[in-house]
Design a protein around this motif. Structure first.
Motif, mmCIF file in Angstrom:
data_model
loop_
_atom_site.group_PDB
_atom_site.id
_atom_site.type_symbol
_atom_site.label_atom_id
_atom_site.label_comp_id
_atom_site.label_asym_id
_atom_site.label_seq_id
_atom_site.Cartn_x
_atom_site.Cartn_y
_atom_site.Cartn_z
ATOM 1 N N TRP A 87 2.073 -2.413 0.632
ATOM 2 C CA TRP A 87 1.750 -1.453 -0.427
ATOM 3 C C TRP A 87 1.411 -0.128 0.238
ATOM 4 O O TRP A 87 0.623 -0.065 1.177
ATOM 5 C CB TRP A 87 0.574 -1.938 -1.263
ATOM 6 N N ASN B 279 0.300 3.943 -0.549
ATOM 7 C CA ASN B 279 -0.158 4.994 -1.454
ATOM 8 C C ASN B 279 0.340 6.340 -0.952
ATOM 9 O O ASN B 279 0.509 6.552 0.254
ATOM 10 C CB ASN B 279 -1.688 5.002 -1.523
ATOM 11 N N LYS C 293 1.892 4.315 -6.279
ATOM 12 C CA LYS C 293 2.031 3.564 -5.043
ATOM 13 C C LYS C 293 3.233 2.648 -5.170
ATOM 14 O O LYS C 293 3.729 2.400 -6.278
ATOM 15 C CB LYS C 293 0.772 2.762 -4.710
ATOM 16 N N LYS D 141 -0.524 6.206 2.951
ATOM 17 C CA LYS D 141 -1.707 5.408 3.247
ATOM 18 C C LYS D 141 -1.362 3.952 2.983
ATOM 19 O O LYS D 141 -1.121 3.558 1.844
ATOM 20 C CB LYS D 141 -2.896 5.834 2.385
ATOM 21 N N TYR D 142 -1.333 3.150 4.049
ATOM 22 C CA TYR D 142 -0.911 1.753 3.955
ATOM 23 C C TYR D 142 -2.104 0.851 3.630
ATOM 24 O O TYR D 142 -3.189 1.014 4.190
ATOM 25 C CB TYR D 142 -0.284 1.299 5.271
ATOM 26 N N GLU D 143 -1.878 -0.111 2.750
ATOM 27 C CA GLU D 143 -2.912 -1.079 2.422
ATOM 28 C C GLU D 143 -2.785 -2.315 3.317
ATOM 29 O O GLU D 143 -1.680 -2.741 3.647
ATOM 30 C CB GLU D 143 -2.804 -1.503 0.945
ATOM 31 N N ARG D 144 -3.936 -2.890 3.707
ATOM 32 C CA ARG D 144 -3.985 -4.115 4.505
ATOM 33 C C ARG D 144 -3.173 -4.004 5.798
ATOM 34 O O ARG D 144 -2.491 -4.934 6.211
ATOM 35 C CB ARG D 144 -3.506 -5.317 3.692
#
Length: 228
Positions: free
Chosen positions: A124, A126, A167, A196-199
């Motif tokens: 994911w 953003n 996103k 902005k990368y999640e996890r």
């Protein structure tokens, strides 16, 4: 020509009696088992305690209704009791153990377990800096396509107002450096939209690749990176 010759030579290795036909469709019970099964492989090869790994994933996935088998070091199968639980885990990724990326793939009925591609993973992402007036499904999808194959796009409300941010879930090639953003051309200006990368698991701030820290980078030695 070489490929044709190789195929021809391989054809001589098999006789008609060595070919097995498997007729008929796969049973509904077996298909359900496949739908409830995931294969997982670490992108790197960490030394891990199997029991600690399984217990950690039970907590992270908020369920203990699955069994895990190690097919080989760093390669696992996960069999869930409920298909909905499996789908929730798959959709909520990516997942890591001790900052090592665990790449999950849905089991396919006619694909051997060692034939899956674990060199791509869904993340994911953003998009920071995209003007409010440009936050649309098509724009977010177009920006996300610069990272890889777009799997899903979401426009979410921020806080309790109608302001939405975008996103996307993108299947990205793990061998490539992570991109930090893109330039967006508007009618009257050019803007930087940051990713902005999640996890996100551990990665190298020097070369931008997942799987090692900057101190272990083989491409850009730590002392030459300017980050020491």
């Amino acid at each position: 020509m070489r490929l044709a010759a190789l195929y021809k030579s391989m054809g001589n290795l098999w006789n008609a009696v060595d070919v097995v036909d498997i007729p008929g469709a796969i049973s509904p019970e077996k298909l359900l088992d496949c739908r409830k099964t995931l294969f997982g492989r670490f992108y790197t090869n960490p030394a891990l305690n199997f029991t600690a790994f399984v217990n950690t994933m039970k907590k992270a996935w908020r369920t203990d209704k699955f069994t895990c088998a190690m097919l080989e070091p760093g390669f696992f199968s996960f069999s869930f009791q409920l298909e909905a639980e499996k789908q929730r885990v798959l959709a909520s990724g990516p997942w890591s153990f001790s900052s090592h990326l665990l790449v999950l793939k849905q089991c396919e009925p006619d694909t051997p377990e060692f034939c899956y591609d674990f060199n791509h993973c869904d993340f994911w992402v953003n998009f920071i800096g995209l003007p409010y007036g440009r936050v649309t499904y098509d724009v977010v999808e177009e920006i996300a396509s610069k990272l890889g194959v777009v799997v899903e796009v979401k426009l979410e409300e921020k806080g309790n107002n109608s302001y939405k941010v975008g996103k996307a879930r993108v299947m990205m090639p793990l061998a490539n450096p992570l991109k930090t953003g893109v330039l967006v051309n508007l009618d009257s200006k050019r803007l930087l939209v940051e990713f902005k990368y999640e996890r996100l698991p551990y990665y190298c701030y020097s070369c931008g690749k997942i799987g090692h820290y900057v101190t272990k980078c083989a491409k850009i030695p730590y002392k030459e990176s300017g980050l020491e």
